[in-house]
Design a protein around this motif. Structure first.
Motif, PDB file in Angstrom:
ATOM      1  N   PRO A 170     -44.399  85.674 115.756  1.00 10.98           N
ATOM      2  CA  PRO A 170     -45.401  84.636 115.463  1.00 10.98           C
ATOM      3  C   PRO A 170     -46.566  85.150 114.629  1.00 10.98           C
ATOM      4  N   ALA A 171     -46.645  86.457 114.427  1.00  8.44           N
ATOM      5  CA  ALA A 171     -47.799  87.050 113.739  1.00  8.44           C
ATOM      6  C   ALA A 171     -47.917  86.517 112.315  1.00  8.44           C
ATOM      7  N   ARG A 172     -49.139  86.119 111.951  1.00  5.32           N
ATOM      8  CA  ARG A 172     -49.378  85.650 110.591  1.00  5.32           C
ATOM      9  C   ARG A 172     -50.113  86.688 109.754  1.00  5.32           C
ATOM     10  N   VAL A 173     -50.424  87.829 110.348  1.00  2.89           N
ATOM     11  CA  VAL A 173     -51.027  88.950 109.618  1.00  2.89           C
ATOM     12  C   VAL A 173     -50.080  90.127 109.690  1.00  2.89           C
ATOM     13  N   LEU A 174     -49.743  90.670 108.519  1.00  2.00           N
ATOM     14  CA  LEU A 174     -48.866  91.830 108.407  1.00  2.00           C
ATOM     15  C   LEU A 174     -49.665  93.005 107.850  1.00  2.00           C
ATOM     16  N   LEU A 175     -49.433  94.182 108.397  1.00  2.00           N
ATOM     17  CA  LEU A 175     -50.036  95.402 107.850  1.00  2.00           C
ATOM     18  C   LEU A 175     -48.994  96.174 107.057  1.00  2.00           C
ATOM     19  N   SER A 176     -49.414  96.689 105.905  1.00  2.00           N
ATOM     20  CA  SER A 176     -48.556  97.526 105.070  1.00  2.00           C
ATOM     21  C   SER A 176     -49.219  98.884 104.857  1.00  2.00           C
ATOM     22  N   GLY A 177     -48.401  99.921 104.825  1.00  2.00           N
ATOM     23  CA  GLY A 177     -48.912 101.271 104.599  1.00  2.00           C
ATOM     24  C   GLY A 177     -49.011 101.643 103.139  1.00  2.00           C
ATOM     25  N   LEU A 178     -48.829 100.677 102.250  1.00  2.00           N
ATOM     26  CA  LEU A 178     -48.865 100.978 100.821  1.00  2.00           C
ATOM     27  C   LEU A 178     -50.230 101.541 100.422  1.00  2.00           C
ATOM     28  N   GLY A 179     -50.217 102.506  99.523  1.00  2.00           N
ATOM     29  CA  GLY A 179     -51.440 103.093  98.988  1.00  2.00           C
ATOM     30  C   GLY A 179     -51.666 104.529  99.405  1.00  2.00           C
ATOM     31  N   ALA A 180     -51.116 104.933 100.540  1.00  2.00           N
ATOM     32  CA  ALA A 180     -51.354 106.289 101.030  1.00  2.00           C
ATOM     33  C   ALA A 180     -50.777 107.339 100.081  1.00  2.00           C
ATOM     34  N   ASP A 181     -49.612 107.058  99.513  1.00  2.00           N
ATOM     35  CA  ASP A 181     -48.990 108.035  98.609  1.00  2.00           C
ATOM     36  C   ASP A 181     -49.837 108.260  97.367  1.00  2.00           C
ATOM     37  N   GLU A 182     -50.381 107.179  96.807  1.00  2.00           N
ATOM     38  CA  GLU A 182     -51.206 107.305  95.603  1.00  2.00           C
ATOM     39  C   GLU A 182     -52.511 108.041  95.888  1.00  2.00           C
ATOM     40  N   LEU A 183     -53.078 107.809  97.056  1.00  7.48           N
ATOM     41  CA  LEU A 183     -54.373 108.406  97.387  1.00  7.48           C
ATOM     42  C   LEU A 183     -54.270 109.882  97.735  1.00  7.48           C
ATOM     43  N   PHE A 184     -53.196 110.259  98.446  1.00  4.98           N
ATOM     44  CA  PHE A 184     -53.152 111.590  99.041  1.00  4.98           C
ATOM     45  C   PHE A 184     -52.003 112.466  98.554  1.00  4.98           C
ATOM     46  N   GLY A 185     -51.346 112.059  97.485  1.00  5.30           N
ATOM     47  CA  GLY A 185     -50.316 112.907  96.897  1.00  5.30           C
ATOM     48  C   GLY A 185     -49.018 112.917  97.663  1.00  5.30           C
ATOM     49  N   GLY A 186     -48.400 111.747  97.837  1.00  7.67           N
ATOM     50  CA  GLY A 186     -47.197 111.664  98.650  1.00  7.67           C
ATOM     51  C   GLY A 186     -45.894 111.546  97.904  1.00  7.67           C
ATOM     52  N   TYR A 187     -45.956 111.349  96.591  1.00 11.12           N
ATOM     53  CA  TYR A 187     -44.727 111.173  95.825  1.00 11.12           C
ATOM     54  C   TYR A 187     -44.165 112.512  95.346  1.00 11.12           C
ATOM     55  N   SER A 188     -42.864 112.539  95.092  1.00 12.62           N
ATOM     56  CA  SER A 188     -42.235 113.772  94.602  1.00 12.62           C
ATOM     57  C   SER A 188     -42.798 114.157  93.232  1.00 12.62           C
ATOM     58  N   ARG A 189     -43.227 113.163  92.446  1.00  9.87           N
ATOM     59  CA  ARG A 189     -43.797 113.492  91.134  1.00  9.87           C
ATOM     60  C   ARG A 189     -45.115 114.253  91.254  1.00  9.87           C
ATOM     61  N   HIS A 190     -45.794 114.130  92.408  1.00 10.37           N
ATOM     62  CA  HIS A 190     -47.026 114.889  92.597  1.00 10.37           C
ATOM     63  C   HIS A 190     -46.710 116.372  92.787  1.00 10.37           C
TER      64      HIS A 190
END
Length: 573
Positions: A428-448
């Motif tokens: 029933p929740a109408r608010v969803l949380l997403s973890g998007l953005g952490a990789d860009e901020l803190f260096g989480g991608y393999s390209r980093h």
């Protein structure tokens, strides 16, 4: 979350199509409204017609703020889609943010268009939060529009080839071609009193002014939308560890971000179960989303449950591979096609860890299983929702978000293991949380990591700054269109402006540590600051979890046989 639509035309405007009205109502099921204006130009013969439509998903204040919002004093109109979490750095209380913003925008009766414009721009620039908006300033006959500086809400634009109309919408009317995403690189304005004369008639002057988010961005280290990036290189001796101040600072800013996003969520108007669940988390079991779940537990009232939505797909290509492997290795156990998905495996592990360290919370692990045929039956709708994005990679990501946001799946509350006949529920929740953005901020991608290997910290700093600078150009508008279809609002705690400012002002060695690959606690160098926080929060296993893209973790990538050899950038046919 709302659906907004506006048309400016030199000819009378017909009603919007039933298909578009339904699509807007899906985004905002609590109210639908419309208002219009006629602008008589100085020559006395020419009229510009303005029509505004809004639908509302009511999540702020103690009442449904009916939109479009109109000023009784000036006749100005605001279509507001989003959340203003702060204005001038001050958190918004329980009042409705759209009504507050209209009052502020309309507060000054300026004697000149320049001073009026400066006032409007200052208000919009002072807002922290995800939003898209249309604001018709009746005093000086200008339309202001745009998306927030990080592009977290959808707004599309369509300029007619004949020059007689310009349209805006949260979602495209697929009966008309030419829709484009409004860039998130500033606030835009259209002077409606300016027109282009022709031999027989006049056309709208569709020359659009753009104003930067920062009134005076300066320097090579500026992220144009939000502030200064710390480009300092580390000293010879540096260490990112449990005692680092940056770990506690991250915890503080992440909690401040979550307070705005998880507290005071109104109860859904038509609860689908006896459980009081107002918040759900898009839950792969990875580092970013599990940290959000763990911190949300500390903030959300104990009487409320939290849903963890985990999506897995039947991918025929992967099923064929699994069958081949079992033929060559018959001793392997037969595994359920959904339970074999990487995100389902990590999701169950993370669910178990959360239940272990937060036993008094009513957690529900919602296993969303999507058969191949069901995915195909929704494909045309998903393609229309994500438009104007149109690649195979867009589709694979959109599929995962679409079915996750729908929230229909098998519910697990006590057991973390697969069960033969679990109850099926709709969150029933109408608010969803997403973890998007952490990789860009803190260096989480393999390209980093690749950037560090190729050019050390200097190259890594450049790569991270580039990632932050182009967040507004990424795909958040697409994601908003996909998930809002179900009357849900997705919120991004890692993309809170204050948290982003903390992250970009922090030196590189306080966020990740590719120079020291092997931490004594076997914590990876990528996003090490967040991994250390996870460990501190008791998420020992999650702190050591590897990064995985959503389309591979849920197995939506290349589901159809014809896509097995195509690139993700290939246009959908």
């Amino acid at each position: 979350m709302c659906g907004i639509h506006g048309v400016i035309s030199t000819v009378p405007i017909p009603n919007i199509s039933s298909e578009l009205r339904n699509a807007l109502s899906n985004r905002g099921p609590d109210h639908s409204g419309q208002t219009s204006r006629e602008l008589h130009l100085p020559n006395g013969d020419s009229i510009i017609h303005l029509n505004f439509t809004s639908t509302v998903l009511a999540l702020r204040g103690d009442h449904v703020a009916k939109q479009p919002l109109e000023s009784s004093a000036t006749g100005s109109v605001l279509c507001w889609n989003g959340e203003a979490w702060r204005i001038d750095g001050q958190p918004i209380g329980s009042e409705n943010d759209g009504e507050l913003i209209l009052a502020k925008l309309d507060a000054t009766d300026s004697s000149s268009s320049e001073s009026r414009e400066s006032h409007i721009l200052n208000i919009i620039r002072s807002i922290d939060g995800p939003f898209a908006f249309l604001f018709y300033d009746a005093q000086f006959k200008r339309l202001y529009f745009g998306r927030d500086r990080l592009g977290r809400r959808s707004l599309l634009i369509n300029q007619a080839e004949d020059g007689n109309s310009i349209s805006f919408s949260s979602i495209a009317d697929i009966s008309a071609a030419g829709w484009k995403e409004v860039e998130a690189d500033g606030v835009y304005a259209l002077n409606l009193e300016s027109r282009i004369a022709t031999s027989h008639d006049f056309k709208l002057d569709t020359r659009i002014a753009r104003y930067e988010w920062l009134s005076s961005p300066r320097g090579d280290n500026m992220v144009p939308s939000i502030g200064s990036f710390n480009m300092a290189l580390p000293p010879q001796e540096h260490k990112l560890d449990f005692g680092s101040v940056s770990v506690e600072m991250l915890r503080y800013w992440l909690c401040e971000s979550l307070k705005l996003r998880v507290l005071n969520i109104p109860e859904p108007p038509s609860p689908l179960s006896d459980a009081d669940v107002r918040l759900a988390i898009l839950f792969s079991g990875g580092l970013d989303c599990t940290v959000l779940a763990r911190l949300a537990h500390d903030l959300v009232p104990s009487s409320q449950g939290i849903d963890l939505i985990n999506v897995a797909f039947e991918n025929p290509r992967q099923v064929a591979v699994d069958k081949t492997v079992r033929r060559t290795q018959p001793y392997l156990p037969v595994t359920d096609v959904y339970e074999a998905c990487p995100d389902r495996i990590t999701g169950r592990k993370a669910f178990a860890e959360l239940r272990s360290i937060c036993p008094d919370r009513h957690w529900r692990f919602i296993a969303v299983n999507v058969p191949y045929e069901e995915a195909l039956s929704h494909k045309s709708r998903v393609v229309s929702l994500m438009y104007p994005h149109n690649t195979e990679m867009d589709l694979s990501i959109a599929f995962a978000l679409y079915f996750a946001a729908r929230g229909i799946g098998n519910s697990y509350t006590h057991s973390c293991e697969w069960e033969p006949d679990p109850p099926s529920i709709t969150s029933p929740a109408r608010v969803l949380l997403s973890g998007l953005g952490a990789d860009e901020l803190f260096g989480g991608y393999s390209r980093h990591e690749a950037a560090f290997k190729n050019g050390g910290y200097a190259r890594l700093v450049e790569e991270l700054m580039l990632d932050i600078s182009r967040i507004g150009q990424r795909n958040l508008g697409r994601d908003d269109r996909i998930m809002a279809h179900w009357g849900k609002e997705v919120r991004f705690p890692y993309l809170d402006e204050e948290l982003v400012r903390f992250a970009i002002s922090s030196p590189i060695w306080e966020k990740c540590d590719f120079q020291h690959q092997f931490h004594p606690a076997v914590i990876d160098p990528a996003k090490r600051i967040l991994r250390l926080l996870a460990d501190e929060l008791g998420l020992k296993a999650i702190a050591r979890e590897k990064k995985r893209a959503i389309q591979f973790g849920s197995r939506t990538a290349k589901m159809e046989s014809r896509t097995s050899r195509v690139r993700g950038t290939t246009t959908i046919t």
